[in-house]
Design an enzyme around this catalytic site. Sequence first.
Site, PDB file in Angstrom:
ATOM      1  N   MET A 151       2.842  10.400   4.331  1.00  0.00           N
ATOM      2  CA  MET A 151       4.110   9.677   4.308  1.00  0.00           C
ATOM      3  C   MET A 151       5.009  10.147   5.417  1.00  0.00           C
ATOM      4  SD  MET A 151       3.807   7.566   1.822  1.00  0.00           S
ATOM      5  CE  MET A 151       2.132   7.401   2.383  1.00  0.00           C
ATOM      6  N   CYS A 152       5.692   9.275   5.884  1.00  0.00           N
ATOM      7  CA  CYS A 152       6.570   9.579   7.035  1.00  0.00           C
ATOM      8  C   CYS A 152       7.666  10.574   6.632  1.00  0.00           C
ATOM      9  CB  CYS A 152       7.248   8.312   7.550  1.00  0.00           C
ATOM     10  SG  CYS A 152       6.110   6.968   7.879  1.00  0.00           S
TER      11      CYS A 152
END
Length: 263
Positions: A1-2
């Site tokens: 996930m960013c």
Amino acid sequence: MCRHLAYLGPATSLAALIFEGANSLERQSWAPTMMRQGGTVNVDGFGVGWFPAAPDEARADVGSEADAPLLYRRTGPIWNDHGFAEMSTVVGTRAALAAVRSATVGMPISEEACAPFRHGRWLFSHNGLLPGWPDSATRLIETLPTAALATSGATDSALLWAWLRARLDAGDPPASAVRDLVGAAAQIPGSRLNLLLTDGSTVVASTWTHSLFVQSAPGRLMVSSEPLDTAEGWTEVPDASLLVATRDEIDITPIHPAPSRGR
Ligand code: GLN
């Protein structure tokens, strides 16, 4: 996930915002400590949007109408861009939004897919995903104005941005636009919706599954997926919250948008 961050405050360098600190955004690209629900590294690109200011300039007007954010985005890991690392030491700003990307499976690797997304004075980032996109997002897409459909792009984040942009263009207050977007997108079970939006004066952020922290001092605000250093003063934003903040004020309220909240 960013991982993403937004900064409002005294003039500083992009390098200070992105590369400094024991758990800097650059470090989070290869050794994030709080990745929830998949993803191990953030190597599929990065970006920064910033309102320019000379680092030693004592201006109080950044955030005025005259300033528009500049944008730098690249595919590939941030640690590989040595030119950016050097350049960032002499680029000054009082307001910025930066992100490192771990592309969701099935999404393209391209500069256009990297946050921040820019529109006029607005900068936007999305940490999360819409499961089953694009099929699952039909109802969300149907609510888009036709003009926004053309720019809804090739990722779930671009679709969310097209939706939000349409609301901002219609003159909706940013906080209610973000709250409504979480409400609409959360109808897709399992959606993860950590949104981050700034116009250089205000930051609006949502938490919907992923981590988010805030650190503030008089005249200075940092909002970040993870604490950037071991200093005191990082406060975790509870899940399912809306954060609305300026350099001097922070308001955090619960979001109750969805009848069912699949994870
Ligand atoms: N789904 C978005 C993308 O593919 C964001 C991904 C993330 O938060 N890791 O770019």
